[in-house]
Design an enzyme around this catalytic site. Sequence first.
Site, PDB file in Angstrom:
ATOM      1  N   GLY A 174     -52.115 -28.159-141.324  1.00  0.00           N
ATOM      2  CA  GLY A 174     -53.546 -28.356-141.546  1.00  0.00           C
ATOM      3  C   GLY A 174     -54.310 -28.618-140.257  1.00  0.00           C
TER       4      GLY A 174
ATOM      5  N   HIS B 182     -54.450 -20.821-136.096  1.00  0.00           N
ATOM      6  CA  HIS B 182     -53.910 -20.664-137.460  1.00  0.00           C
ATOM      7  C   HIS B 182     -54.529 -19.444-138.147  1.00  0.00           C
ATOM      8  CE1 HIS B 182     -53.480 -25.184-136.985  1.00  0.00           C
ATOM      9  NE2 HIS B 182     -52.258 -24.817-137.330  1.00  0.00           N
TER      10      HIS B 182
ATOM     11  N   ARG C 122     -54.059 -30.957-132.059  1.00  0.00           N
ATOM     12  CA  ARG C 122     -54.133 -32.214-131.306  1.00  0.00           C
ATOM     13  C   ARG C 122     -55.218 -32.182-130.226  1.00  0.00           C
ATOM     14  NH1 ARG C 122     -48.242 -32.131-132.464  1.00  0.00           N
ATOM     15  NH2 ARG C 122     -47.846 -33.978-133.718  1.00  0.00           N
TER      16      ARG C 122
END
Length: 281
Positions: A27, A33, A184
């Site tokens: 997620g 992604h 991150r």
Amino acid sequence: MPILRSRAELRGALQSLPRPTLVPTMGHLHAGHLALVARAREFGAPVVASVFVNRLQFGAGEDFERYPRDLRRDAGLLEQAGCDYLYAPDEADMYPVPQTFHVSPDPRLAGELEGAVRPGHFQGVTTVVLKLLQLAQPAIAVFGKKDYQQLLLVRAMVEQFALPVRIEGVETVREPDGLAMSSRNSYLGAAQRAQAPQLQQALRRLAAQLPDCRSLQRLQAAQDAACDWLRERGWQPDYLSVRRRADLQQPQADELGRTGTLVVLGAARLGSTRLLDNLEL
Ligand code: PAF
């Protein structure tokens, strides 16, 4: 796009469909992604993305608790990207009984680099990936090359267990300044964000030294110098290392001059944020 909250819902949704293409994620999605979803769509089968923050792959004191979670935002991005299903189990669905069986990845691969800094990490990754493959039964599963070692381990697991799935690797997506996209990155403050492309720069500096590295001693000196370059800029590097692409072992001296067979991998902390990146040579 249906959001499937349990393995029963996942099975129900997929039972009469061709085997899907799976995009496993934790997620907090970004363009990297979405590139995985775009690649997945090219195979023509239904695309299932999973969002599950897998406790097993986080060590004590790591960022499991603070890992960003926003399923509504993720679902919106996946839908826009043309994903067909989102499997977003809670912990009780993924681990209804404590996971006492684990994949035990080859320590020659799982104990190096990330695995040396994060003991047990790849056991957690491969265990959840095996479970996701079992649950979704994809014909193809798509992973990013930013997590280079993870991709190799997943490929090795699939081969060793003869799992009936093809693993597809997708190039790293970067910000305009070269920073590899990562969930991150959102931990970085503004000043750190401005500095963050230095990790990729350090890999490039090291790669540029390679033609002069005719011995393993010189390679080690170049790796140390690249770490020092980051340290001087306030980073705490874990490793910057030139490895063979095929098995992530250290190259022999006579392999240093070859192109197409090596990769430089790096991981370093900027404040409390740990970033990783790599560069194929
Ligand atoms: O790359 C990730 O986001 C995770 O390691 C993965 C493959 C989804 C397993 O939790």
